[in-house]
Design a protein around this motif. Structure first.
Motif, PDB file in Angstrom:
ATOM      1  N   THR A   1       2.148   4.341  -0.084  1.00  0.00           N
ATOM      2  CA  THR A   1       2.269   4.148   1.374  1.00  0.00           C
ATOM      3  C   THR A   1       1.656   2.812   1.818  1.00  0.00           C
ATOM      4  OG1 THR A   1       0.140   5.145   1.994  1.00  0.00           O
ATOM      5  CG2 THR A   1       1.989   6.656   1.666  1.00  0.00           C
ATOM      6  N   MET A   2       1.159   2.035   0.840  1.00  0.00           N
ATOM      7  CA  MET A   2       0.392   0.831   1.179  1.00  0.00           C
ATOM      8  C   MET A   2       1.086  -0.471   0.767  1.00  0.00           C
ATOM      9  SD  MET A   2      -3.280   2.356  -0.159  1.00  0.00           S
ATOM     10  CE  MET A   2      -4.323   0.986   0.295  1.00  0.00           C
ATOM     11  N   ARG A   3       2.280  -0.358   0.202  1.00  0.00           N
ATOM     12  CA  ARG A   3       2.912  -1.535  -0.429  1.00  0.00           C
ATOM     13  C   ARG A   3       3.196  -2.666   0.563  1.00  0.00           C
ATOM     14  NH1 ARG A   3       1.160   0.550  -5.046  1.00  0.00           N
ATOM     15  NH2 ARG A   3       2.572   2.021  -6.039  1.00  0.00           N
ATOM     16  N   GLU A   4       3.744  -2.281   1.734  1.00  0.00           N
ATOM     17  CA  GLU A   4       4.158  -3.317   2.691  1.00  0.00           C
ATOM     18  C   GLU A   4       2.968  -4.162   3.154  1.00  0.00           C
ATOM     19  OE1 GLU A   4       6.338  -2.661   6.732  1.00  0.00           O
ATOM     20  OE2 GLU A   4       7.058  -1.207   5.260  1.00  0.00           O
ATOM     21  N   SER A   5       1.888  -3.482   3.556  1.00  0.00           N
ATOM     22  CA  SER A   5       0.707  -4.226   4.026  1.00  0.00           C
ATOM     23  C   SER A   5       0.054  -4.987   2.887  1.00  0.00           C
ATOM     24  CB  SER A   5      -0.312  -3.289   4.675  1.00  0.00           C
ATOM     25  OG  SER A   5       0.113  -2.930   5.960  1.00  0.00           O
ATOM     26  N   GLY A   6       0.110  -4.414   1.675  1.00  0.00           N
ATOM     27  CA  GLY A   6      -0.462  -5.104   0.514  1.00  0.00           C
ATOM     28  C   GLY A   6       0.245  -6.440   0.291  1.00  0.00           C
ATOM     29  N   GLU A   7       1.554  -6.400   0.397  1.00  0.00           N
ATOM     30  CA  GLU A   7       2.332  -7.619   0.191  1.00  0.00           C
ATOM     31  C   GLU A   7       2.050  -8.638   1.308  1.00  0.00           C
ATOM     32  OE1 GLU A   7       6.279  -6.529  -0.965  1.00  0.00           O
ATOM     33  OE2 GLU A   7       6.979  -8.583  -0.612  1.00  0.00           O
ATOM     34  N   ALA A   8       1.962  -8.154   2.544  1.00  0.00           N
ATOM     35  CA  ALA A   8       1.699  -9.057   3.677  1.00  0.00           C
ATOM     36  C   ALA A   8       0.317  -9.709   3.534  1.00  0.00           C
ATOM     37  CB  ALA A   8       1.781  -8.276   4.987  1.00  0.00           C
ATOM     38  N   LEU A   9      -0.639  -8.943   3.060  1.00  0.00           N
ATOM     39  CA  LEU A   9      -1.993  -9.475   2.872  1.00  0.00           C
ATOM     40  C   LEU A   9      -1.991 -10.572   1.797  1.00  0.00           C
ATOM     41  CD1 LEU A   9      -5.083  -9.576   2.822  1.00  0.00           C
ATOM     42  CD2 LEU A   9      -5.102  -7.321   1.805  1.00  0.00           C
ATOM     43  N   VAL A  10      -1.317 -10.302   0.689  1.00  0.00           N
ATOM     44  CA  VAL A  10      -1.278 -11.296  -0.404  1.00  0.00           C
ATOM     45  C   VAL A  10      -0.594 -12.584   0.069  1.00  0.00           C
ATOM     46  CG1 VAL A  10      -0.282 -11.785  -2.685  1.00  0.00           C
ATOM     47  CG2 VAL A  10      -1.428  -9.599  -2.261  1.00  0.00           C
ATOM     48  N   ALA A  11       0.407 -12.433   0.917  1.00  0.00           N
ATOM     49  CA  ALA A  11       1.157 -13.615   1.390  1.00  0.00           C
ATOM     50  C   ALA A  11       0.259 -14.601   2.129  1.00  0.00           C
ATOM     51  CB  ALA A  11       2.303 -13.167   2.301  1.00  0.00           C
ATOM     52  N   GLN A  12      -0.879 -14.138   2.630  1.00  0.00           N
ATOM     53  CA  GLN A  12      -1.753 -15.048   3.377  1.00  0.00           C
ATOM     54  C   GLN A  12      -2.938 -15.558   2.545  1.00  0.00           C
ATOM     55  OE1 GLN A  12      -3.153 -12.753   6.789  1.00  0.00           O
ATOM     56  NE2 GLN A  12      -4.859 -11.946   5.609  1.00  0.00           N
ATOM     57  N   LEU A  13      -2.917 -15.285   1.235  1.00  0.00           N
ATOM     58  CA  LEU A  13      -4.072 -15.671   0.411  1.00  0.00           C
ATOM     59  C   LEU A  13      -3.901 -17.014  -0.292  1.00  0.00           C
ATOM     60  CD1 LEU A  13      -5.151 -12.262  -1.233  1.00  0.00           C
ATOM     61  CD2 LEU A  13      -5.987 -13.341   0.868  1.00  0.00           C
ATOM     62  N   GLY A  14      -2.761 -17.651  -0.110  1.00  0.00           N
ATOM     63  CA  GLY A  14      -2.559 -18.958  -0.747  1.00  0.00           C
ATOM     64  C   GLY A  14      -2.432 -18.858  -2.260  1.00  0.00           C
TER      65      GLY A  14
END
Ligand SMILES: C[S@@+](CC[C@H](N)C(=O)[O-])C[C@H]1O[C@@H](n2cnc3c(N)ncnc32)[C@H](O)[C@@H]1O
Length: 269
Positions: free
Chosen positions: A19-32
């Protein structure tokens, strides 16, 4: 058996992680994260953030204390054809076998916060990061009114008192404690920054089903239900959590969409 390991091997966190995949991906996208970067994902579970890091081309090592989650992560990496991602067992409190300064970026999203001995955890994360690299943590915040902080608060009220000397994982959501731990590990206070972010849990089923998933598969909630059952209070615990899950759900179509606030910590080394 190490109780920290037993807690996370007890259930099956993959059921929540789905249930956490979408937010996990969005978070990684902002880590450079970029191609060829050496990344450790610590307390990685089955790779909610490790897979997106690898898809961005980083060379990723997922480390987790739970054998079942390491297996699940390696299986997901194989299925995704990601040869640049592997998972291995390890303890955030003591990353023995991992050389100093091995990583450009150490990420731990709701992971290392659950390891015992927080000063050792900070010191180990700093030790394995190279000079000029970064440590990024996502930590739940004590007293926050959103889902996970409240689940852990309610669950602890039904659980036996923790052993003497136990430091609550939730202290990783207190800025002063985080600063103290990373400064002791050698970071400069001015290089530690904080921002509050939102992580959304999404499931196609109603919140009552999502709560049942926590009851049967999430170690801390499973323990709370076991203790509550022994005291004849399981229905009371379920009722309290049901009110929480229903109140937090923002979906109106019978599914679950629950946003939860967390503290994103960045330590520049
Ligand atoms: C809430 S889950 C989060 C998993 C993953 N980061 C995610 O966002 O889906 C907490 C994870 O931390 C791991 N963990 C707990 N204590 C640990 C420790 N001492 N060392 C390494 N991993 C640990 C658990 O096994 C579990 O996979």
């Amino acid at each position: 058996m190490n109780p920290n390991k037993a807690l996370w091997e007890k259930g099956d966190f993959t059921r929540i992680a789905g249930t956490m995949r979408e937010s996990g991906e969005a978070l990684v996208a902002q880590l450079g994260v970029s191609k060829g970067m050496k990344v450790m994902d610590l307390g990685c579970g089955d790779g909610t953030t490790a897979l997106p890091e690898a898809r961005l081309g980083a060379d990723v090592l997922g480390v987790d204390i739970a054998r079942n989650l390491v297996e699940a992560g390696n299986q997901r990496a194989r299925q995704a054809g990601l040869a640049n991602l592997r998972f291995q067992e390890g303890d955030a409190s003591n990353l023995e076998g991992i050389a100093d300064a091995s990583f450009d970026l150490v990420v731990s999203i709701f992971g290392a916060m659950f390891a015992p001995r927080p000063f050792d955890v900070a010191s180990e994360m700093v030790r394995v990061t190279r000079d000029g690299g970064r440590v990024v943590m996502g930590n739940w915040i004590p007293g926050d009114p959103t889902l996970v902080a409240q689940i852990l608060k309610i669950s602890s009220a039904y659980s036996p008192p923790p052993p003497e000397g136990f430091v609550s994982p939730m202290t990783w959501g207190i800025e002063g404690d985080v600063i103290e731990r990373f400064v002791a590990a050698g970071a400069a206070e001015s290089d530690i920054s904080f921002v509050r972010e939102t992580f959304t849990f999404r499931a196609p089923t109603p919140p009552s089903d999502f709560l049942s998933t926590f009851r049967h598969y999430y170690g801390p909630t499973m323990n709370a239900f076991e203790a509550a059952e022994a005291n004849g209070r399981a229905d009371e615990l379920f009722g309290e959590l049901q009110v929480l899950f229903d109140a937090q759900n923002t979906a109106t179509d019978g599914s679950t969409s629950i946003p939860a606030t967390y503290l994103l910590v960045t330590v520049q080394l």
